[in-house]
Enzyme design. Structure first.
Site, mmCIF file in Angstrom:
data_model
loop_
_atom_site.group_PDB
_atom_site.id
_atom_site.type_symbol
_atom_site.label_atom_id
_atom_site.label_comp_id
_atom_site.label_asym_id
_atom_site.label_seq_id
_atom_site.Cartn_x
_atom_site.Cartn_y
_atom_site.Cartn_z
ATOM 1 N N GLY A 50 0.837 -1.192 0.000
ATOM 2 C CA GLY A 50 0.000 0.000 0.000
ATOM 3 C C GLY A 50 0.873 1.244 0.000
ATOM 4 O O GLY A 50 2.044 1.182 0.390
ATOM 5 N N GLN A 55 3.182 9.922 1.202
ATOM 6 C CA GLN A 55 4.446 9.180 1.234
ATOM 7 C C GLN A 55 5.336 9.477 0.032
ATOM 8 O O GLN A 55 6.523 9.156 0.051
ATOM 9 C CB GLN A 55 4.192 7.670 1.317
ATOM 10 N N CYS A 93 6.155 -0.018 7.692
ATOM 11 C CA CYS A 93 5.775 1.140 6.890
ATOM 12 C C CYS A 93 6.949 1.534 5.999
ATOM 13 O O CYS A 93 8.084 1.607 6.463
ATOM 14 C CB CYS A 93 5.414 2.302 7.819
ATOM 15 N N LEU A 94 6.670 1.801 4.738
ATOM 16 C CA LEU A 94 7.728 2.215 3.808
ATOM 17 C C LEU A 94 8.375 3.528 4.250
ATOM 18 O O LEU A 94 9.505 3.824 3.875
ATOM 19 C CB LEU A 94 7.153 2.376 2.392
ATOM 20 N N HIS A 135 -4.019 1.735 8.241
ATOM 21 C CA HIS A 135 -2.662 2.279 8.104
ATOM 22 C C HIS A 135 -2.642 3.434 7.084
ATOM 23 O O HIS A 135 -2.047 4.481 7.325
ATOM 24 C CB HIS A 135 -1.724 1.139 7.677
ATOM 25 N N GLU A 136 -3.332 3.222 5.961
ATOM 26 C CA GLU A 136 -3.318 4.243 4.902
ATOM 27 C C GLU A 136 -4.100 5.494 5.314
ATOM 28 O O GLU A 136 -3.656 6.615 5.065
ATOM 29 C CB GLU A 136 -3.883 3.681 3.594
ATOM 30 N N HIS A 139 -2.051 7.559 7.475
ATOM 31 C CA HIS A 139 -1.117 8.394 6.706
ATOM 32 C C HIS A 139 -1.804 9.674 6.238
ATOM 33 O O HIS A 139 -1.230 10.757 6.295
ATOM 34 C CB HIS A 139 -0.610 7.649 5.463
HETATM 35 NI NI NI Z 1 3.023 3.382 5.835
#
Ligand code: NI
Length: 182
Positions: A50, A55, A93-94, A135-136, A139
């Site tokens: 995702g 991000q 998380c990226l 999670h998204e 963000h």
């Molecule tokens: Ni993330």
């Protein structure tokens, strides 16, 4: 005139764009379509499941994902609904590279929003998929998973992030498993 498109890079912890509440999308136009294509490409390249627009530095309420056999999906102006139960699982998380945490979230959620053609969409997910939606949307509200940690976990994570910022090599903080990141 030649237009050079700046390559998108994944923003990480400390970048202010990750702490801002992203803005609603008012027109799902060609620019949004290009952004969404880019988000899918960046997500694939990073082996993520995702990715939210902040991000890659764009403060708009959009996320993309691909989980299980969903195929690539896009949700614009997502709203979480009907959260049920609790599920604790490892999460990465990226934007917080190299760290994974056990985080408790709702077990089942429904997310509503719009796809890239402006059609209303509604997806119901459980476990990993439910976690991804939460999670998204976090963000898009300017929250990283670090804010979901208990005090001790968080202290440990911040210490590790500081070490890395000072140029020390990574030290494992998280438990052994390695779930895909979002
Ligand atoms: Ni993330």
């Amino acid at each position: 005139m030649m237009l050079r498109v700046a390559p998108y890079r994944i923003r990480t912890f400390g970048d202010p764009v990750l702490r801002r509440r992203a803005e609603e999308v008012t027109d799902i136009d060609e620019r949004v379509a290009r952004l969404v294509d880019e988000m899918h490409a960046v997500m694939r390249e990073a082996n993520g499941v995702g990715l939210a627009a902040p991000q890659i530095g764009v403060s708009k309420r959009i996320f993309v994902y691909e989980i299980g056999n969903s195929g690539p999906r896009t949700v614009i102006n997502p709203v979480l609904e009907e959260a049920e139960g609790e599920w604790e699982h490892e999460e990465g998380c990226l934007s917080v590279p190299g760290l994974w945490f056990h985080i408790t979230r709702a077990k089942r959620v429904r997310v509503r929003g719009y796809d890239i053609d402006g059609r209303e969409v509604s997806y119901e997910g459980e476990d990993m998929e439910a976690k991804l939606y939460q999670h998204e949307v976090d963000h898009l509200d300017g929250h990283l998973l670090l804010e979901r940690l208990d005090a001790e976990q968080r202290k440990q994570a911040m210490r590790e992030l500081r070490r890395r910022a000072e140029g020390h090599s990574a030290r494992e903080v998280a438990p052994a498993g390695r779930e895909p990141r979002a």
